[in-house]
Scaffold this motif. Structure first.
Motif, short mmCIF file in Angstrom:
data_model
loop_
_atom_site.label_atom_id
_atom_site.label_comp_id
_atom_site.label_asym_id
_atom_site.label_seq_id
_atom_site.Cartn_x
_atom_site.Cartn_y
_atom_site.Cartn_z
N ALA A 1 -8.47 -1.28 3.12
CA ALA A 1 -8.83 -2.29 4.11
C ALA A 1 -10.33 -2.57 4.26
N VAL B 1 -4.71 -6.46 18.81
CA VAL B 1 -5.56 -5.85 17.78
C VAL B 1 -5.77 -6.80 16.60
N GLN C 1 0.61 4.04 13.04
CA GLN C 1 1.12 2.86 12.33
C GLN C 1 0.45 2.78 10.96
N ARG C 2 1.17 2.23 10.02
CA ARG C 2 0.54 2.03 8.72
C ARG C 2 -0.43 0.86 8.78
N PHE C 3 -1.66 1.11 8.38
CA PHE C 3 -2.68 0.08 8.27
C PHE C 3 -2.99 0.05 6.79
N ARG C 4 -2.37 -0.91 6.08
CA ARG C 4 -2.23 -0.79 4.63
C ARG C 4 -1.61 0.57 4.35
N GLN D 1 1.91 -2.54 -0.18
CA GLN D 1 1.32 -1.65 0.83
C GLN D 1 1.19 -2.32 2.19
N PRO D 2 2.28 -2.90 2.72
CA PRO D 2 2.15 -3.59 4.00
C PRO D 2 1.96 -2.61 5.15
N GLY D 3 1.34 -3.09 6.23
CA GLY D 3 1.18 -2.28 7.43
C GLY D 3 2.39 -2.43 8.33
N SER D 4 2.37 -1.70 9.46
CA SER D 4 3.55 -1.68 10.31
C SER D 4 3.26 -2.06 11.76
N LYS D 5 2.02 -2.43 12.08
CA LYS D 5 1.69 -2.69 13.47
C LYS D 5 2.18 -4.07 13.94
N ASN E 1 -6.39 -10.21 4.74
CA ASN E 1 -6.01 -8.83 4.96
C ASN E 1 -4.84 -8.73 5.94
N VAL F 1 -1.70 -8.33 5.39
CA VAL F 1 -0.71 -7.30 5.06
C VAL F 1 -1.16 -5.92 5.53
N ALA F 2 -2.42 -5.79 5.96
CA ALA F 2 -2.85 -4.51 6.53
C ALA F 2 -1.96 -4.17 7.72
N CYS F 3 -1.45 -5.20 8.41
CA CYS F 3 -0.63 -4.96 9.61
C CYS F 3 0.78 -5.55 9.53
#
Lengths: 307, 158
Positions: free
Chosen positions: B29, B132, A232-235, B96-100, B84, B86-88
Protein backbone atom coordinates in the motif's frame (compact mmCIF):
# COMPACT_ATOMS: atom_id res chain seq x y z
CA UNK A 1 3.73 65.30 7.74
CA UNK A 2 0.73 64.49 9.87
CA UNK A 3 -0.77 62.63 6.98
CA UNK A 4 2.38 60.61 6.50
CA UNK A 5 2.53 59.83 10.18
CA UNK A 6 -1.06 58.64 10.05
CA UNK A 7 -0.53 56.38 7.10
CA UNK A 8 2.57 54.86 8.67
CA UNK A 9 0.74 53.92 11.84
CA UNK A 10 -2.19 52.66 9.75
CA UNK A 11 0.31 50.49 7.90
CA UNK A 12 1.72 49.30 11.20
CA UNK A 13 -1.79 48.52 12.37
CA UNK A 14 -2.51 46.55 9.22
CA UNK A 15 0.75 44.66 9.67
CA UNK A 16 -0.19 43.89 13.25
CA UNK A 17 -3.62 42.59 12.29
CA UNK A 18 -2.12 40.46 9.53
CA UNK A 19 0.42 38.91 11.91
CA UNK A 20 -2.23 38.31 14.52
CA UNK A 21 -4.48 36.74 11.90
CA UNK A 22 -1.62 34.78 10.48
CA UNK A 23 -0.83 33.35 13.89
CA UNK A 24 -4.47 32.64 14.63
CA UNK A 25 -4.80 30.87 11.29
CA UNK A 26 -1.64 28.86 12.06
CA UNK A 27 -2.84 27.76 15.46
CA UNK A 28 -6.27 26.87 14.18
CA UNK A 29 -5.43 25.23 10.85
CA UNK A 30 -8.40 22.95 10.14
CA UNK A 31 -7.67 19.43 11.36
CA UNK A 32 -9.78 16.30 11.77
CA UNK A 33 -9.52 13.73 14.54
CA UNK A 34 -10.40 10.07 14.46
CA UNK A 35 -12.95 9.11 17.16
CA UNK A 36 -11.18 8.81 20.52
CA UNK A 37 -11.24 5.67 22.60
CA UNK A 38 -11.16 6.04 26.39
CA UNK A 39 -7.80 4.72 27.56
CA UNK A 40 -6.81 4.60 31.22
CA UNK A 41 -3.03 5.01 31.25
CA UNK A 42 -2.87 3.44 34.73
CA UNK A 43 -3.93 0.09 33.24
CA UNK A 44 -0.93 -0.12 30.95
CA UNK A 45 -0.90 -3.21 28.75
CA UNK A 46 -4.20 -4.45 30.28
CA UNK A 47 -6.03 -2.06 27.92
CA UNK A 48 -5.18 -4.57 25.18
CA UNK A 49 -8.18 -6.55 26.43
CA UNK A 50 -10.61 -3.81 25.29
CA UNK A 51 -12.84 -4.40 22.29
CA UNK A 52 -11.85 -1.03 20.78
CA UNK A 53 -8.35 -2.45 20.35
CA UNK A 54 -9.31 -5.91 19.16
CA UNK A 55 -9.53 -7.53 22.62
CA UNK A 56 -6.50 -9.66 21.82
CA UNK A 57 -4.58 -9.53 25.12
CA UNK A 58 -5.81 -12.99 26.11
CA UNK A 59 -4.07 -14.53 23.09
CA UNK A 60 -0.59 -13.12 23.69
CA UNK A 61 -0.33 -11.89 27.27
CA UNK A 62 2.08 -14.64 28.33
CA UNK A 63 3.84 -17.69 27.02
CA UNK A 64 1.05 -20.06 28.05
CA UNK A 65 -1.47 -18.05 26.02
CA UNK A 66 0.87 -17.99 23.03
CA UNK A 67 1.46 -21.71 23.29
CA UNK A 68 -2.29 -22.39 23.39
CA UNK A 69 -2.96 -20.26 20.33
CA UNK A 70 0.03 -21.10 18.19
CA UNK A 71 -2.36 -22.59 15.63
CA UNK A 72 -3.05 -18.98 14.57
CA UNK A 73 0.45 -18.62 13.15
CA UNK A 74 0.37 -18.38 9.38
CA UNK A 75 -3.42 -17.81 9.13
CA UNK A 76 -4.08 -14.30 7.85
CA UNK A 77 -7.43 -13.91 9.58
CA UNK A 78 -6.14 -15.21 12.94
CA UNK A 79 -2.46 -14.40 13.20
CA UNK A 80 -2.96 -10.69 13.97
CA UNK A 81 -4.58 -11.70 17.27
CA UNK A 82 -1.15 -12.82 18.48
CA UNK A 83 0.10 -9.24 18.01
CA UNK A 84 3.31 -10.69 16.54
CA UNK A 85 4.35 -11.77 20.03
CA UNK A 86 5.45 -15.17 18.75
CA UNK A 87 8.30 -13.25 17.16
CA UNK A 88 9.64 -12.11 20.53
CA UNK A 89 12.50 -14.48 20.22
CA UNK A 90 14.32 -13.39 23.37
CA UNK A 91 12.74 -16.42 25.00
CA UNK A 92 14.22 -18.90 22.54
CA UNK A 93 17.84 -20.00 22.85
CA UNK A 94 18.25 -20.59 19.15
CA UNK A 95 20.20 -18.34 16.87
CA UNK A 96 18.08 -15.94 14.85
CA UNK A 97 18.63 -12.55 13.16
CA UNK A 98 17.74 -10.66 16.35
CA UNK A 99 20.53 -12.41 18.22
CA UNK A 100 23.01 -11.84 15.42
CA UNK A 101 22.22 -8.12 15.56
CA UNK A 102 22.60 -8.21 19.34
CA UNK A 103 26.03 -9.86 19.08
CA UNK A 104 27.18 -7.07 16.83
CA UNK A 105 25.63 -4.52 19.21
CA UNK A 106 27.45 -5.96 22.22
CA UNK A 107 30.79 -5.80 20.41
CA UNK A 108 30.26 -2.14 19.52
CA UNK A 109 29.19 -1.28 23.07
CA UNK A 110 32.22 -3.03 24.60
CA UNK A 111 34.55 -1.33 22.15
CA UNK A 112 33.38 2.13 23.22
CA UNK A 113 33.13 1.36 26.92
CA UNK A 114 36.69 0.04 26.94
CA UNK A 115 37.92 3.20 25.32
CA UNK A 116 35.76 5.51 27.42
CA UNK A 117 34.33 3.95 30.63
CA UNK A 118 32.48 7.21 31.21
CA UNK A 119 30.06 6.15 28.44
CA UNK A 120 28.62 3.38 30.62
CA UNK A 121 28.24 5.67 33.63
CA UNK A 122 26.49 8.25 31.47
CA UNK A 123 24.00 5.69 30.15
CA UNK A 124 23.37 4.61 33.74
CA UNK A 125 23.16 8.20 35.02
CA UNK A 126 25.90 7.35 37.48
CA UNK A 127 25.13 3.64 37.85
CA UNK A 128 27.56 1.24 36.19
CA UNK A 129 25.18 -1.73 36.31
CA UNK A 130 22.73 -1.06 33.48
CA UNK A 131 20.55 -4.11 34.18
CA UNK A 132 16.84 -3.23 34.15
CA UNK A 133 17.35 0.50 33.59
CA UNK A 134 15.96 0.66 30.05
CA UNK A 135 12.59 -0.68 31.28
CA UNK A 136 11.97 2.74 32.89
CA UNK A 137 12.24 4.64 29.58
CA UNK A 138 11.02 7.06 28.30
CA UNK A 139 11.62 9.13 31.42
CA UNK A 140 11.89 12.76 32.39
CA UNK A 141 15.47 13.85 33.11
CA UNK A 142 15.36 16.74 35.57
CA UNK A 143 19.01 17.67 34.88
CA UNK A 144 18.57 17.91 31.13
CA UNK A 145 14.96 19.10 31.55
CA UNK A 146 13.91 16.77 28.77
CA UNK A 147 12.02 13.56 28.14
CA UNK A 148 14.64 10.96 27.30
CA UNK A 149 14.12 7.81 25.27
CA UNK A 150 16.69 5.01 25.18
CA UNK A 151 17.78 6.36 21.82
CA UNK A 152 18.12 9.98 22.93
CA UNK A 153 20.11 8.85 26.01
CA UNK A 154 22.49 6.99 23.72
CA UNK A 155 22.78 10.05 21.46
CA UNK A 156 23.40 12.31 24.45
CA UNK A 157 26.02 10.04 26.05
CA UNK A 158 27.82 9.49 22.76
CA UNK A 159 28.14 13.26 22.44
CA UNK A 160 29.23 13.97 25.99
CA UNK A 161 31.38 10.90 26.74
CA UNK A 162 32.66 9.82 23.34
CA UNK A 163 32.58 13.02 21.29
CA UNK A 164 30.79 10.95 18.69
CA UNK A 165 27.68 11.89 16.80
CA UNK A 166 25.48 8.78 17.07
CA UNK A 167 22.35 10.56 15.94
CA UNK A 168 19.05 8.78 16.44
CA UNK A 169 18.25 6.55 13.52
CA UNK A 170 21.92 5.86 12.67
CA UNK A 171 23.17 2.26 12.74
CA UNK A 172 25.46 3.03 15.72
CA UNK A 173 22.60 4.48 17.75
CA UNK A 174 20.29 1.57 16.91
CA UNK A 175 22.95 -1.00 17.83
CA UNK A 176 23.82 0.55 21.19
CA UNK A 177 20.15 1.17 22.00
CA UNK A 178 19.44 -2.47 21.19
CA UNK A 179 22.20 -3.60 23.56
CA UNK A 180 21.15 -1.19 26.33
CA UNK A 181 17.54 -2.37 26.07
CA UNK A 182 18.55 -6.05 25.97
CA UNK A 183 20.02 -5.59 29.46
CA UNK A 184 16.39 -5.14 30.60
CA UNK A 185 15.01 -8.19 28.76
CA UNK A 186 12.11 -9.75 30.71
CA UNK A 187 11.89 -6.76 33.09
CA UNK A 188 8.33 -5.32 33.08
CA UNK A 189 8.12 -1.92 31.38
CA UNK A 190 7.47 0.79 33.96
CA UNK A 191 7.14 4.27 32.51
CA UNK A 192 6.51 6.63 35.44
CA UNK A 193 2.89 7.72 35.04
CA UNK A 194 3.18 9.76 38.26
CA UNK A 195 5.56 12.17 36.55
CA UNK A 196 3.72 15.32 35.42
CA UNK A 197 6.20 15.81 32.55
CA UNK A 198 5.63 12.24 31.32
CA UNK A 199 1.86 12.60 31.55
CA UNK A 200 1.92 15.92 29.68
CA UNK A 201 3.91 14.17 26.95
CA UNK A 202 1.51 11.19 27.04
CA UNK A 203 -1.44 13.54 26.47
CA UNK A 204 0.27 15.16 23.49
CA UNK A 205 1.15 11.73 22.10
CA UNK A 206 -2.41 10.52 22.58
CA UNK A 207 -3.70 13.49 20.60
CA UNK A 208 -1.22 12.77 17.80
CA UNK A 209 -2.43 9.16 17.69
CA UNK A 210 -5.89 10.41 16.66
CA UNK A 211 -4.80 13.28 14.39
CA UNK A 212 -5.65 12.74 10.74
CA UNK A 213 -2.82 13.74 8.42
CA UNK A 214 -1.35 13.10 4.99
CA UNK A 215 -2.80 12.66 1.54
CA UNK A 216 -4.91 9.72 2.78
CA UNK A 217 -6.15 11.74 5.79
CA UNK A 218 -5.28 8.83 8.09
CA UNK A 219 -4.45 8.85 11.78
CA UNK A 220 -2.57 6.12 13.62
CA UNK A 221 -5.98 5.23 15.09
CA UNK A 222 -7.43 4.77 11.57
CA UNK A 223 -5.30 1.66 11.29
CA UNK A 224 -4.64 0.67 14.91
CA UNK A 225 -8.15 0.74 16.48
CA UNK A 226 -11.06 -1.62 15.85
CA UNK A 227 -13.35 0.99 14.28
CA UNK A 228 -10.55 1.42 11.74
CA UNK A 229 -8.42 -1.21 10.05
CA UNK A 230 -7.22 -3.18 13.11
CA UNK A 231 -7.77 -6.86 12.40
CA UNK A 232 -8.84 -6.10 8.83
CA UNK A 233 -6.88 -6.90 5.73
CA UNK A 234 -5.36 -3.76 4.23
CA UNK A 235 -4.10 -5.31 1.03
CA UNK A 236 -2.07 -8.22 2.40
CA UNK A 237 -1.34 -6.67 5.80
CA UNK A 238 -3.39 -6.72 8.97
CA UNK A 239 -2.76 -3.87 11.43
CA UNK A 240 -2.46 -5.03 15.05
CA UNK A 241 -3.04 -3.65 18.54
CA UNK A 242 -0.75 -0.84 19.76
CA UNK A 243 -0.56 -2.45 23.22
CA UNK A 244 2.86 -3.91 24.10
CA UNK A 245 4.34 -2.83 20.76
CA UNK A 246 7.02 -0.74 22.46
CA UNK A 247 8.35 -3.83 24.30
CA UNK A 248 10.14 -5.37 21.36
CA UNK A 249 11.82 -2.30 19.87
CA UNK A 250 14.47 -1.82 18.59
CA UNK A 251 13.71 -4.87 16.53
CA UNK A 252 15.46 -6.71 13.73
CA UNK A 253 13.29 -5.97 10.70
CA UNK A 254 13.48 -8.86 8.24
CA UNK A 255 12.45 -7.02 5.11
CA UNK A 256 14.84 -4.17 5.82
CA UNK A 257 17.64 -6.53 6.82
CA UNK A 258 18.43 -4.10 9.60
CA UNK A 259 17.56 -2.89 13.09
CA UNK A 260 14.58 -0.56 13.28
CA UNK A 261 13.71 1.72 16.21
CA UNK A 262 10.14 2.42 17.30
CA UNK A 263 10.31 5.92 15.83
CA UNK A 264 11.61 4.57 12.52
CA UNK A 265 8.52 2.34 12.45
CA UNK A 266 6.34 5.44 13.04
CA UNK A 267 8.07 6.97 10.05
CA UNK A 268 7.29 3.98 7.87
CA UNK A 269 3.63 3.97 8.94
CA UNK A 270 3.39 7.69 8.15
CA UNK A 271 4.91 7.15 4.70
CA UNK A 272 2.57 4.27 4.01
CA UNK A 273 -0.33 6.66 4.57
CA UNK A 274 1.34 9.26 2.32
CA UNK A 275 2.37 11.53 5.17
CA UNK A 276 5.71 13.20 5.69
CA UNK A 277 7.68 11.14 8.20
CA UNK A 278 9.52 12.98 10.96
CA UNK A 279 13.21 12.47 11.78
CA UNK A 280 13.84 10.06 14.70
CA UNK A 281 14.22 12.06 17.92
CA UNK A 282 11.72 14.67 16.79
CA UNK A 283 9.79 15.84 19.92
CA UNK A 284 6.42 14.91 18.39
CA UNK A 285 7.55 11.32 17.74
CA UNK A 286 8.95 11.29 21.29
CA UNK A 287 5.47 12.16 22.61
CA UNK A 288 4.02 9.37 20.47
CA UNK A 289 6.68 7.00 21.87
CA UNK A 290 5.72 7.97 25.44
CA UNK A 291 2.06 7.26 24.63
CA UNK A 292 2.96 3.93 23.04
CA UNK A 293 5.25 2.86 25.88
CA UNK A 294 2.67 3.67 28.59
CA UNK A 295 0.40 1.27 26.64
CA UNK A 296 3.12 -1.34 27.22
CA UNK A 297 3.47 -0.75 30.96
CA UNK A 298 3.64 -4.06 32.82
CA UNK A 299 4.67 -6.06 29.74
CA UNK A 300 8.21 -7.50 29.76
CA UNK A 301 10.88 -5.95 27.55
CA UNK A 302 11.20 -8.40 24.65
CA UNK A 303 14.55 -7.69 23.07
CA UNK A 304 16.05 -9.12 20.93
CA UNK A 305 13.11 -9.67 18.65
CA UNK A 306 12.59 -9.93 14.93
CA UNK A 307 9.68 -8.77 12.83
CA UNK B 1 7.33 -23.42 26.19
CA UNK B 2 10.05 -23.59 23.62
CA UNK B 3 7.94 -24.93 20.76
CA UNK B 4 6.01 -21.73 20.02
CA UNK B 5 9.21 -19.82 19.59
CA UNK B 6 10.54 -22.53 17.35
CA UNK B 7 7.48 -22.06 15.22
CA UNK B 8 8.06 -18.32 15.42
CA UNK B 9 11.58 -18.82 14.27
CA UNK B 10 10.43 -20.97 11.36
CA UNK B 11 8.17 -18.11 10.29
CA UNK B 12 11.02 -15.67 10.83
CA UNK B 13 13.28 -17.63 8.55
CA UNK B 14 10.53 -17.88 5.97
CA UNK B 15 10.06 -14.13 6.11
CA UNK B 16 13.77 -13.57 5.81
CA UNK B 17 13.81 -15.79 2.73
CA UNK B 18 10.84 -13.91 1.30
CA UNK B 19 12.62 -10.61 1.89
CA UNK B 20 15.72 -11.94 0.14
CA UNK B 21 13.58 -13.10 -2.74
CA UNK B 22 12.43 -9.53 -3.10
CA UNK B 23 8.80 -9.88 -2.09
CA UNK B 24 8.85 -7.59 0.90
CA UNK B 25 5.53 -8.53 2.48
CA UNK B 26 5.33 -5.51 4.78
CA UNK B 27 5.63 -2.91 2.12
CA UNK B 28 2.04 -3.02 0.95
CA UNK B 29 0.00 0.00 0.00
CA UNK B 30 2.90 2.44 -0.13
CA UNK B 31 3.36 4.87 -2.96
CA UNK B 32 5.18 3.59 -6.01
CA UNK B 33 7.53 6.52 -6.26
CA UNK B 34 9.31 7.96 -3.27
CA UNK B 35 8.08 11.35 -2.26
CA UNK B 36 8.37 13.33 0.92
CA UNK B 37 4.66 14.30 1.05
CA UNK B 38 5.50 17.59 2.72
CA UNK B 39 2.67 19.29 0.81
CA UNK B 40 0.22 17.40 3.06
CA UNK B 41 -0.46 17.93 6.78
CA UNK B 42 1.93 16.02 9.08
CA UNK B 43 2.29 15.35 12.81
CA UNK B 44 5.03 17.92 13.41
CA UNK B 45 4.50 20.88 15.73
CA UNK B 46 7.49 22.70 14.19
CA UNK B 47 7.72 21.85 10.47
CA UNK B 48 5.58 23.81 7.98
CA UNK B 49 3.60 20.66 7.10
CA UNK B 50 2.31 20.57 10.67
CA UNK B 51 0.64 23.92 10.09
CA UNK B 52 -1.03 23.02 6.80
CA UNK B 53 -4.81 22.83 7.01
CA UNK B 54 -6.59 19.57 6.25
CA UNK B 55 -8.84 20.02 3.22
CA UNK B 56 -12.43 20.24 4.36
CA UNK B 57 -15.07 17.69 3.26
CA UNK B 58 -16.49 18.47 -0.17
CA UNK B 59 -19.76 17.39 -1.76
CA UNK B 60 -18.65 17.41 -5.38
CA UNK B 61 -21.19 17.51 -8.20
CA UNK B 62 -20.48 15.52 -11.36
CA UNK B 63 -20.29 17.89 -14.33
CA UNK B 64 -21.89 16.62 -17.54
CA UNK B 65 -22.14 12.96 -18.58
CA UNK B 66 -19.78 10.44 -16.94
CA UNK B 67 -17.66 9.54 -19.97
CA UNK B 68 -15.54 7.07 -18.04
CA UNK B 69 -13.53 4.13 -19.33
CA UNK B 70 -14.26 1.04 -17.20
CA UNK B 71 -11.08 -0.79 -18.26
CA UNK B 72 -8.90 2.12 -17.26
CA UNK B 73 -10.93 2.48 -14.07
CA UNK B 74 -10.26 -1.13 -13.17
CA UNK B 75 -6.52 -0.61 -13.51
CA UNK B 76 -6.65 2.61 -11.48
CA UNK B 77 -8.67 0.99 -8.68
CA UNK B 78 -6.05 -1.76 -8.41
CA UNK B 79 -2.92 0.32 -8.67
CA UNK B 80 -1.23 1.05 -5.37
CA UNK B 81 0.06 4.45 -6.39
CA UNK B 82 -3.35 5.45 -7.76
CA UNK B 83 -6.79 4.58 -6.36
CA UNK B 84 -5.55 1.73 -4.20
CA UNK B 85 -9.23 0.89 -3.67
CA UNK B 86 -8.52 -2.83 -3.37
CA UNK B 87 -6.50 -2.06 -0.23
CA UNK B 88 -9.92 -2.02 1.48
CA UNK B 89 -12.52 -3.33 -0.99
CA UNK B 90 -13.33 -6.53 -2.80
CA UNK B 91 -13.55 -5.48 -6.44
CA UNK B 92 -13.94 -7.54 -9.59
CA UNK B 93 -10.59 -9.01 -10.55
CA UNK B 94 -8.86 -7.68 -7.44
CA UNK B 95 -5.65 -9.26 -6.21
CA UNK B 96 -4.90 -9.17 -2.47
CA UNK B 97 -8.13 -7.31 -1.66
CA UNK B 98 -8.70 -5.71 1.74
CA UNK B 99 -11.61 -6.42 4.04
CA UNK B 100 -12.52 -3.10 5.66
CA UNK B 101 -14.79 -1.58 3.02
CA UNK B 102 -17.99 -3.08 1.59
CA UNK B 103 -17.78 -5.70 -1.17
CA UNK B 104 -18.17 -3.78 -4.44
CA UNK B 105 -18.02 -6.70 -6.87
CA UNK B 106 -21.62 -6.18 -7.96
CA UNK B 107 -21.84 -2.44 -7.34
CA UNK B 108 -23.32 -1.97 -10.83
CA UNK B 109 -26.53 -3.67 -9.74
CA UNK B 110 -27.03 -1.42 -6.71
CA UNK B 111 -28.80 1.17 -8.91
CA UNK B 112 -26.74 4.07 -7.56
CA UNK B 113 -26.50 7.10 -9.80
CA UNK B 114 -23.20 8.09 -11.39
CA UNK B 115 -23.41 11.44 -9.61
CA UNK B 116 -23.80 9.90 -6.14
CA UNK B 117 -21.02 7.39 -6.76
CA UNK B 118 -18.74 10.13 -8.06
CA UNK B 119 -19.43 12.27 -4.97
CA UNK B 120 -18.72 9.38 -2.57
CA UNK B 121 -15.45 8.42 -4.22
CA UNK B 122 -14.51 12.10 -4.49
CA UNK B 123 -14.93 12.52 -0.73
CA UNK B 124 -16.68 9.95 1.49
CA UNK B 125 -16.58 12.41 4.39
CA UNK B 126 -19.57 14.14 2.81
CA UNK B 127 -21.58 11.10 3.97
CA UNK B 128 -19.57 9.92 6.98
CA UNK B 129 -17.14 12.35 8.67
CA UNK B 130 -15.43 9.45 10.51
CA UNK B 131 -14.84 7.26 7.46
CA UNK B 132 -11.39 5.75 6.90
CA UNK B 133 -11.84 6.00 3.13
CA UNK B 134 -9.35 8.53 1.70
CA UNK B 135 -10.91 11.52 -0.10
CA UNK B 136 -9.60 10.58 -3.56
CA UNK B 137 -10.92 13.73 -5.24
CA UNK B 138 -10.40 16.35 -2.55
CA UNK B 139 -6.86 15.15 -1.83
CA UNK B 140 -5.94 14.73 -5.51
CA UNK B 141 -5.27 11.01 -5.30
CA UNK B 142 -7.19 10.74 -8.60
CA UNK B 143 -7.89 13.38 -11.25
CA UNK B 144 -11.40 14.19 -12.43
CA UNK B 145 -11.03 11.89 -15.47
CA UNK B 146 -9.54 9.10 -13.34
CA UNK B 147 -12.48 9.39 -10.92
CA UNK B 148 -14.86 9.09 -13.89
CA UNK B 149 -13.01 5.97 -15.05
CA UNK B 150 -13.23 4.38 -11.60
CA UNK B 151 -16.95 5.19 -11.32
CA UNK B 152 -17.51 3.68 -14.79
CA UNK B 153 -15.70 0.54 -13.63
CA UNK B 154 -17.87 0.29 -10.49
CA UNK B 155 -21.04 0.80 -12.53
CA UNK B 156 -19.95 -1.92 -14.96
CA UNK B 157 -19.39 -4.41 -12.11
CA UNK B 158 -22.47 -6.63 -12.19
Amino acid sequence: MAEKHFSLSALALVALVVTANGQAADAEAYREFYPHVAIDPARGVAGGADAEFGATLQYWQDEQALEQNKGFIGQVDQEWKLNWKFMDLDRSDDMHPGYLALEKAEKLFKFWVKREPEFRACLGEGKTDLTGLAAGYPKYDPKLKKIMTVESRVEHCAQTALWENFRQGTPENNLISLYFKSLSATAPIKVDTNSPEIMASYKRGEKLFYTKVGQYNFSCASCHTSSGLLGQRFRGQVPTSPFADAAHFPTYRMNLGDIESLQQRFMRCNLQARTKGLPPGNPDYTDLEVFYTVLSNGYPVSVPSAR
Amino acid sequence: MKSIFEKGRAVALLLAAAALAGCAGQQAAGPAKASDFSEWPCLSSSLPCGKLATRKPVQQALAGPLNGDPARGKALANERSKGNCVACHLLQGAEQPGSKGPDLRSYGSWARSDAETYALVYDMRSRNPDTVMPPAGTNQILTDQELRDVVAFLQSSK
